[in-house]
Design a protein around this motif. Sequence first.
Motif, PDB file in Angstrom:
ATOM      1  N   SER A  66       0.832  -1.207   0.000  1.00 57.50           N
ATOM      2  CA  SER A  66       0.000   0.000   0.000  1.00 57.50           C
ATOM      3  C   SER A  66       0.866   1.257   0.000  1.00 57.50           C
ATOM      4  O   SER A  66       0.492   2.291  -0.568  1.00 57.50           O
ATOM      5  N   PHE A  67       2.054   1.175   0.620  1.00 59.13           N
ATOM      6  CA  PHE A  67       2.979   2.312   0.605  1.00 59.13           C
ATOM      7  C   PHE A  67       3.374   2.659  -0.823  1.00 59.13           C
ATOM      8  O   PHE A  67       3.325   3.832  -1.240  1.00 59.13           O
ATOM      9  N   PHE A  68       3.750   1.658  -1.600  1.00 60.29           N
ATOM     10  CA  PHE A  68       4.197   1.935  -2.964  1.00 60.29           C
ATOM     11  C   PHE A  68       3.040   2.187  -3.921  1.00 60.29           C
ATOM     12  O   PHE A  68       3.229   2.845  -4.949  1.00 60.29           O
ATOM     13  N   LEU A  95       3.979   5.325  -5.945  1.00 63.32           N
ATOM     14  CA  LEU A  95       4.265   5.131  -7.362  1.00 63.32           C
ATOM     15  C   LEU A  95       3.034   4.900  -8.220  1.00 63.32           C
ATOM     16  O   LEU A  95       3.159   4.766  -9.440  1.00 63.32           O
ATOM     17  N   GLY A  96       1.853   4.835  -7.598  1.00 63.44           N
ATOM     18  CA  GLY A  96       0.655   4.543  -8.385  1.00 63.44           C
ATOM     19  C   GLY A  96       0.746   3.158  -8.990  1.00 63.44           C
ATOM     20  O   GLY A  96       1.096   2.193  -8.329  1.00 63.44           O
ATOM     21  N   PHE A 102       8.354  -2.159  -7.530  1.00 62.48           N
ATOM     22  CA  PHE A 102       8.954  -2.420  -6.228  1.00 62.48           C
ATOM     23  C   PHE A 102       8.663  -3.854  -5.785  1.00 62.48           C
ATOM     24  O   PHE A 102       9.518  -4.490  -5.162  1.00 62.48           O
ATOM     25  N   GLU A 103       7.498  -4.359  -6.073  1.00 62.77           N
ATOM     26  CA  GLU A 103       7.167  -5.734  -5.687  1.00 62.77           C
ATOM     27  C   GLU A 103       8.189  -6.710  -6.266  1.00 62.77           C
ATOM     28  O   GLU A 103       8.667  -7.623  -5.579  1.00 62.77           O
ATOM     29  N   ILE A 104       8.555  -6.496  -7.506  1.00 63.82           N
ATOM     30  CA  ILE A 104       9.564  -7.354  -8.146  1.00 63.82           C
ATOM     31  C   ILE A 104      10.929  -7.154  -7.484  1.00 63.82           C
ATOM     32  O   ILE A 104      11.651  -8.114  -7.204  1.00 63.82           O
ATOM     33  N   ALA A 105      11.280  -5.887  -7.227  1.00 66.64           N
ATOM     34  CA  ALA A 105      12.566  -5.600  -6.581  1.00 66.64           C
ATOM     35  C   ALA A 105      12.616  -6.195  -5.185  1.00 66.64           C
ATOM     36  O   ALA A 105      13.658  -6.712  -4.750  1.00 66.64           O
ATOM     37  N   ILE A 165      13.916   3.554  -7.618  1.00 62.96           N
ATOM     38  CA  ILE A 165      12.460   3.358  -7.562  1.00 62.96           C
ATOM     39  C   ILE A 165      11.849   3.701  -6.215  1.00 62.96           C
ATOM     40  O   ILE A 165      10.626   3.740  -6.082  1.00 62.96           O
ATOM     41  N   TYR A 166      12.702   3.968  -5.216  1.00 61.72           N
ATOM     42  CA  TYR A 166      12.182   4.249  -3.874  1.00 61.72           C
ATOM     43  C   TYR A 166      12.687   5.577  -3.331  1.00 61.72           C
ATOM     44  O   TYR A 166      11.909   6.499  -3.054  1.00 61.72           O
ATOM     45  N   VAL A 167      13.990   5.719  -3.195  1.00 63.05           N
ATOM     46  CA  VAL A 167      14.545   6.881  -2.507  1.00 63.05           C
ATOM     47  C   VAL A 167      14.266   8.175  -3.281  1.00 63.05           C
ATOM     48  O   VAL A 167      13.750   9.152  -2.703  1.00 63.05           O
TER      49      VAL A 167
END
Length: 372
Positions: A79-81, A85-86, A92-95, A348-350
């Motif tokens: 839910s955070f991503f 990231l919409g 991110f799930e893959i990462a 993809i995050y920071v």
Amino acid sequence: MSLTPASGWFRRYLLPGFAFKAVVIGGGYATGRELAEFFLASGPWGGLAAMVLAMTIWSLVATATFWFARRAGTRDYRSFFQALLGRGWIVFEIAYAAFIILVLAVFGAAAGAIAAATLGAPPLIGTLALMTGIGACVAFGNVAVERLFAWVSILLYAVYAIFLVLALNRFGPAITDAFETAPAPSSGWALGGITYAGYNIIGAVIVLPVTRHLTSDRDAVIAGMISGPLAMLPAFLFFVCMCAFLPGIAGEVLPSDFMLVRLGSPLFHMVFQAMIFTALLESGTGGVHAINERIARAGTSHGGLPVAMRAVIAFTVLAVSMLLADRIGLIALIASGYRTLAWLLIAIYVLPLLVICGYRLARPQTPTPEVA
């Protein structure tokens, strides 16, 4: 003001940092192998400078993560991503799948190496023991995991403090000489600090379930700023002691065991290796618990999973990940996987997180109501 693990003050300000440390330490420095990989090449002063940089990045990103998560009403990484990231959240799930396989394989390899070095047992015994411990801890959900983070943190800081005292007494002149004769940091130290911070900072998202105790944006900021120093303090102590054995220690599979043998205290050797095992246990528990919480919140409105289901998910993830350790080895896992993962997570995050948080701070919005 009570500072016990049951107190509200502890849960709001310190528990997120202890949880972040718990996730970081197993893949970050429990065995010393990671410190050797990312910091020793820069020498004593360059290594310390890189560690300060990494700690600063951790605090900044943890603060932004906790603040953003509270504003978005999220307590799991999915839910955070989705909020960050919409539709790009799947990246991110893959990462994260790659991350969890890599770090659990590292933990399994480290546990196996500890079993071989300390007990003379086959490495697979240590790996299986760690798998069993993690599975047992995550099966009972948030309360059990939070207790593990709190009490193992107390043990860990105490053992590292004792180690520092013993090491200074035994290797003090060699440590002093290493720092006195070391050249000034070269320009390469910053890259080591950024890379090290990059692959470890995912811990701020993994520990989102424990941020359920935060009651305000102020709590989120304080907890985030404290997280960096809480996570890096033992690493500072350990790195300083490692410098006594430069350059030879840089190639050791278990720098911790290398130094413990030279301390000449069999009893403390066993205590320290047991502490490393518990550090791997809490790190692995944090990573697998995040998966359980992601599945729980995606599958039900109340975020509940039965104990048996939590255990099954945990052992499935652990079996796939840790048994790779027996095939690849600790040094190869760290050297080949961590750097690539670090730059992927930064991208993809920071960077998206800091840009969006900066924009929202510049244009204040009404906070999203808290999730019950």
